[in-house]
Design an enzyme around this catalytic site. Structure first.
Site, mmCIF file in Angstrom:
data_model
loop_
_atom_site.group_PDB
_atom_site.id
_atom_site.type_symbol
_atom_site.label_atom_id
_atom_site.label_comp_id
_atom_site.label_asym_id
_atom_site.label_seq_id
_atom_site.Cartn_x
_atom_site.Cartn_y
_atom_site.Cartn_z
ATOM 1 N N ASN A 11 0.877 -0.997 -0.058
ATOM 2 C CA ASN A 11 0.237 -0.173 -0.002
ATOM 3 C C ASN A 11 0.739 1.358 0.294
ATOM 4 O O ASN A 11 1.311 1.541 1.145
ATOM 5 C CB ASN A 11 -0.710 0.682 1.246
ATOM 6 C CG ASN A 11 -1.883 0.953 1.508
ATOM 7 O OD1 ASN A 11 -1.976 2.386 0.721
ATOM 8 N ND2 ASN A 11 -2.371 1.513 2.399
ATOM 9 N N TRP A 12 1.094 2.100 -1.229
ATOM 10 C CA TRP A 12 1.679 3.033 -1.611
ATOM 11 C C TRP A 12 1.455 4.159 -0.462
ATOM 12 O O TRP A 12 2.477 5.232 -0.353
ATOM 13 C CB TRP A 12 2.281 2.944 -2.674
ATOM 14 C CG TRP A 12 3.157 1.990 -3.337
ATOM 15 C CD1 TRP A 12 3.450 0.834 -2.689
ATOM 16 C CD2 TRP A 12 3.651 2.336 -5.181
ATOM 17 N NE1 TRP A 12 3.613 0.063 -3.778
ATOM 18 C CE2 TRP A 12 4.034 0.783 -5.180
ATOM 19 C CE3 TRP A 12 3.670 2.253 -5.680
ATOM 20 C CZ2 TRP A 12 4.536 0.323 -5.991
ATOM 21 C CZ3 TRP A 12 3.561 2.482 -6.864
ATOM 22 C CH2 TRP A 12 4.587 0.578 -7.101
ATOM 23 N N LYS A 13 -0.201 4.198 0.034
ATOM 24 C CA LYS A 13 -0.186 5.628 0.040
ATOM 25 C C LYS A 13 0.262 6.906 -0.320
ATOM 26 O O LYS A 13 -0.228 6.715 -1.995
ATOM 27 C CB LYS A 13 0.147 6.135 1.447
ATOM 28 C CG LYS A 13 -0.540 4.524 2.579
ATOM 29 C CD LYS A 13 -0.173 4.809 4.405
ATOM 30 C CE LYS A 13 0.380 3.364 4.939
ATOM 31 N NZ LYS A 13 -0.007 3.608 6.146
ATOM 32 N N HIS A 33 -9.671 0.810 4.953
ATOM 33 C CA HIS A 33 -8.362 1.080 5.464
ATOM 34 C C HIS A 33 -8.458 2.202 7.254
ATOM 35 O O HIS A 33 -9.309 3.272 6.953
ATOM 36 C CB HIS A 33 -7.174 2.141 4.475
ATOM 37 C CG HIS A 33 -6.274 1.974 5.445
ATOM 38 N ND1 HIS A 33 -5.235 3.002 5.833
ATOM 39 C CD2 HIS A 33 -4.705 1.005 5.374
ATOM 40 C CE1 HIS A 33 -4.039 2.570 6.467
ATOM 41 N NE2 HIS A 33 -4.013 1.374 5.804
ATOM 42 N N GLU A 88 -7.007 4.962 7.314
ATOM 43 C CA GLU A 88 -6.616 6.236 7.722
ATOM 44 C C GLU A 88 -7.901 6.720 6.433
ATOM 45 O O GLU A 88 -8.044 8.177 6.806
ATOM 46 C CB GLU A 88 -4.967 6.422 6.390
ATOM 47 C CG GLU A 88 -4.459 6.744 7.519
ATOM 48 C CD GLU A 88 -3.173 6.020 6.664
ATOM 49 O OE1 GLU A 88 -2.854 5.614 5.099
ATOM 50 O OE2 GLU A 88 -2.040 5.095 7.408
ATOM 51 N N GLU A 126 -5.134 -4.239 11.168
ATOM 52 C CA GLU A 126 -3.955 -3.801 10.784
ATOM 53 C C GLU A 126 -4.409 -2.927 12.483
ATOM 54 O O GLU A 126 -5.221 -2.467 12.074
ATOM 55 C CB GLU A 126 -4.129 -2.822 9.953
ATOM 56 C CG GLU A 126 -3.994 -3.493 8.417
ATOM 57 C CD GLU A 126 -3.510 -1.972 7.721
ATOM 58 O OE1 GLU A 126 -2.567 -2.243 6.910
ATOM 59 O OE2 GLU A 126 -4.213 -1.494 6.988
ATOM 60 N N GLY A 180 2.851 2.865 10.672
ATOM 61 C CA GLY A 180 3.640 3.967 10.665
ATOM 62 C C GLY A 180 4.248 3.971 11.565
ATOM 63 O O GLY A 180 5.372 4.980 11.832
ATOM 64 N N SER A 187 4.085 -1.510 10.588
ATOM 65 C CA SER A 187 5.014 -1.817 10.407
ATOM 66 C C SER A 187 6.059 -3.317 10.511
ATOM 67 O O SER A 187 6.426 -3.303 10.765
ATOM 68 C CB SER A 187 5.836 -1.358 11.990
ATOM 69 O OG SER A 187 5.105 0.066 11.919
ATOM 70 N N GLY A 242 2.835 -0.808 4.274
ATOM 71 C CA GLY A 242 2.674 0.186 3.816
ATOM 72 C C GLY A 242 4.163 1.187 3.753
ATOM 73 O O GLY A 242 5.583 0.191 2.322
ATOM 74 N N GLY A 243 5.010 1.715 4.343
ATOM 75 C CA GLY A 243 6.408 1.517 4.632
ATOM 76 C C GLY A 243 7.448 1.371 3.975
ATOM 77 O O GLY A 243 7.972 2.173 2.727
HETATM 78 P P1 PGA Z 1 3.165 0.657 7.851
HETATM 79 O O1 PGA Z 1 1.682 0.641 7.021
HETATM 80 O O2 PGA Z 1 2.976 -0.167 7.272
HETATM 81 O O3 PGA Z 1 3.685 2.063 6.549
HETATM 82 O O4 PGA Z 1 2.613 0.509 8.942
HETATM 83 C C1 PGA Z 1 0.284 -0.054 6.941
HETATM 84 C C2 PGA Z 1 -0.832 0.181 6.217
HETATM 85 O O5 PGA Z 1 -1.470 1.208 6.344
HETATM 86 O O6 PGA Z 1 -0.879 -0.334 5.156
#
Ligand code: PGA
Length: 255
Positions: free
Chosen positions: A9-11, A95, A97, A167, A173, A213, A234-235
């Site tokens: 997930n590149w956001k 998600h 966010e 998650e 993050g 993470s 994500g990251g």
């Molecule tokens: P993260 O994000 O790996 O940067 O913690 C995961 C996500 O929100 O899908």
């Protein structure tokens, strides 16, 4: 055996050049034999990423969001047809966010899933609790409700198009990954909830990913858990070597 999935997930990150290089490098570093790899780029780069994944085995392109509306006067929105027409096969829904910053409630999530399923898109449905909820000891019932309220509205037949990503918000993050035991416990609770709603064959077959993470250094301990079928990353999905190592870790466990 359940389908294992590694999703990136590149956001709201990358630009066109970076997006193309990232996918090209990952595909050159890895051999994806048994797992499925899904890239979730920002909308403007979907077509370019999809052009790179379309002929690669077990590799797919997804969308980070989808409109709950069919079509028409919804400025700024992107519908299911549009996503299908540029090669999208998966969509992220729920998600944290989007729930938090864009006020997506259960009703909206249900509509988004319905639109996705109507057009033949597969869905990764995200759930997870905040730190306050975990500290209060209510995390299991909170996540059970998230699943019941949204997935509980679907038919058994549509469940083969659904995967789940657990998650915990406190792990997204933050560098604070859930321990393999914490993640496994919640995944088992989620699988049991799916079993209650749809029966055991479906709960045994549904893929439940961990997110928060996740990186190359902790992938093996998480992926080795009974009920963890991969990751939503994500990251670490923005770095070609890191994401490739995560894919390789899963592939090794499947050998
Ligand atoms: P993260 O994000 O790996 O940067 O913690 C995961 C996500 O929100 O899908």
């Amino acid at each position: 055996m359940r389908q294992k999935i590694i999703a990136g997930n590149w956001k709201m990150n990358t630009d066109l050049t970076y997006a193309q290089e990232l996918v090209t490098n990952i595909l050159s570093y890895t051999k994806i034999n048994q797992s499925k790899v899904i890239f979730f780029p920002p909308f403007p780069f979907i077509q370019a990423v999809s052009a790179l994944t379309t002929n690669e085995q077990n590799t797919f392109t997804g969308a980070q969001n989808i409109s709950q509306f069919e079509k028409g006067a919804y400025t700024g929105e992107v519908n299911a047809d549009m996503l299908c027409s540029v090669g999208v096969q998966y969509v992220l829904v729920g998600h944290s966010e989007r729930r938090e910053y864009f006020a997506e409630d259960d009703m909206i999530l249900i509509q988004k899933i319905q639109r996705s399923l109507d057009e033949g898109l597969k869905v990764i449905f995200c759930c997870g609790e905040s730190l306050d909820i975990r500290n209060s000891g209510q995390h299991e019932s909170y996540v059970i409700h998230q699943i019941e309220n949204v997935l509980g509205t679907l038919t058994s037949d549509s469940m083969n198009a659904i995967s789940i990503a657990y998650e915990p918000i406190w792990a997204i993050g933050t560098g604070m990954t859930a321990s393999p035991e914490q993640a496994q416990d919640m995944h088992a609770v989620i699988r049991k909830t799916i079993g209650k709603l749809f029966g055991e064959p479906i709960s045994n077959q549904i893929s439940i990913l961990y997110g928060g993470s996740l990186k190359a250094g902790n992938a093996e301990s998480l992926f080795s858990q009974n009920d963890i079928d991969g990751g939503l990353i994500g990251g670490a999905s923005l770095l070609a070597t890191e994401f490739s190592d995560i894919i390789q870790t899963m592939e090794k466990l499947l050998e």
